[in-house]
Design a protein around this motif. Structure first.
Motif, short mmCIF file in Angstrom:
data_model
loop_
_atom_site.label_atom_id
_atom_site.label_comp_id
_atom_site.label_asym_id
_atom_site.label_seq_id
_atom_site.Cartn_x
_atom_site.Cartn_y
_atom_site.Cartn_z
N TYR A 38 -56.20 -14.96 -18.75
CA TYR A 38 -57.52 -15.46 -19.10
C TYR A 38 -57.53 -16.07 -20.50
N ILE A 39 -56.92 -15.37 -21.46
CA ILE A 39 -56.85 -15.90 -22.81
C ILE A 39 -56.10 -17.23 -22.81
N GLY A 61 -49.39 -9.99 -22.28
CA GLY A 61 -50.49 -9.15 -22.72
C GLY A 61 -50.18 -7.99 -23.64
N LYS A 99 -59.56 -11.22 -14.32
CA LYS A 99 -59.21 -9.82 -14.52
C LYS A 99 -57.85 -9.64 -15.20
N TYR A 158 -58.74 -3.36 -14.75
CA TYR A 158 -59.38 -4.63 -14.46
C TYR A 158 -60.53 -4.95 -15.41
N PRO A 203 -64.72 -14.63 -16.85
CA PRO A 203 -63.56 -13.78 -17.10
C PRO A 203 -62.65 -13.66 -15.87
N GLU A 212 -56.08 -10.22 -18.26
CA GLU A 212 -56.51 -10.55 -19.62
C GLU A 212 -55.63 -11.58 -20.31
N ASP A 213 -54.30 -11.44 -20.21
CA ASP A 213 -53.44 -12.39 -20.91
C ASP A 213 -53.52 -13.79 -20.31
N MET A 267 -61.02 -7.16 -24.35
CA MET A 267 -60.49 -8.17 -25.26
C MET A 267 -61.60 -9.07 -25.78
N GLN A 268 -62.52 -9.44 -24.91
CA GLN A 268 -63.67 -10.23 -25.37
C GLN A 268 -64.44 -9.47 -26.45
N THR A 323 -59.98 -7.52 -19.75
CA THR A 323 -60.51 -8.79 -20.27
C THR A 323 -61.81 -8.56 -21.01
#
Length: 247
Positions: free
Chosen positions: A178-179, A149, A173, A64, A171, A175-176, A70-71, A67
């Motif tokens: 969120y992007i 992701g 949780k 979790y 953000p 990640e893909d 990745m940031q 993200t």
């Protein structure tokens, strides 16, 4: 990349992450968070000093927090790198770097506003389980189209725009996803590339069209790399023969 995956990093370094060309075309870095295991922490310190290819965050390395990693990676790339494209992949992924570089260098490939990978359309949010998000976290009934992701490409201009939004958009949780929400906000659409074999593609098998291959074991990484290099050599020999026959 989980901190304890020492063997995976070792295999990646000796296979697709290497750039044997005289001019550097790609650089591979590993995004890592923190670990609570003392023995793992000590080994990581030694590994980092030996290879110098770690980007370390302060957050605990867990699913979790992907993200946040990745940031961190995008911010680092924007600050320290001169690049045209950025490829994010998981550590169980094989990359045919030659095919990817060829594709990105093709005149028909967009050099800006590029968000490329295996695209999921009309994804519906799960409200429970590993991939669950609450309505408070995400209150829409469908996700924007997103690149899976395990592996996707972002152009440098898009990376810059996404980094600017980190403080604006909280953000998520996943990640893909969120992007994808950030990409949607700047008005860019996800582009499908069928060479990104990411959706439970099955047993380890070499395909001439493969660019990114998900769920590759360590043995599979080595096998795919060896087959790719063999195909590359055969391709170059064929080009030489054709050139000689013309002259």
């Amino acid at each position: 990349m989980a901190p304890a995956n020492f063997d995976r990093r070792k295999t990646i370094r000796k296979t697709w992450a290497r750039d044997p060309s005289m001019t550097i075309r790609w650089k591979t870095m590993f995004l890592l968070g923190q670990t609570t295991e003392n023995s793992t922490r000590k080994k990581l310190e030694a590994e980092g000093l030996m290879y110098g290819d770690f980007i370390r965050g302060t957050q605990i390395d867990k699913y979790y927090n992907l993200t946040l990693k990745m940031q961190m990676g995008l911010e680092w790339a924007e600050k320290y790198c001169d690049f045209q494209f950025l490829l994010k992949v998981d550590d169980d992924v094989f990359v045919n770097t030659y095919r990817l570089v060829d594709y990105l260098g093709n005149p028909d490939t967009p050099k800006t506003s590029l968000y490329l990978g295996r695209v999921v359309h009309n994804g519906v949010p799960h409200r429970s389980g590993k991939y669950g998000v609450s309505e408070e976290e995400y209150n829409k009934t469908k996700y924007p189209d997103f690149c899976c992701g395990p592996g996707y490409v972002l152009s440098s201009d898009l990376v810059h725009k996404l980094v600017e939004l980190f403080d604006v958009k909280k953000p998520l949780k996943l990640e893909d996803v969120y992007i994808a929400t950030l990409v949607e906000k700047v008005g860019v659409k996800a582009v499908l590339h069928r060479g990104f074999h990411l959706l439970d593609f099955g047993k380890c098998k070499h395909y001439s069209t493969t660019v990114v291959y998900h769920e590759a074991s360590i043995q599979c990484l080595e096998e795919l790399f060896n087959q790719t290099m063999k195909a590359r050599v055969e391709h170059e020999l064929t080009k030489l023969k054709m050139r000689d026959s013309v002259t």
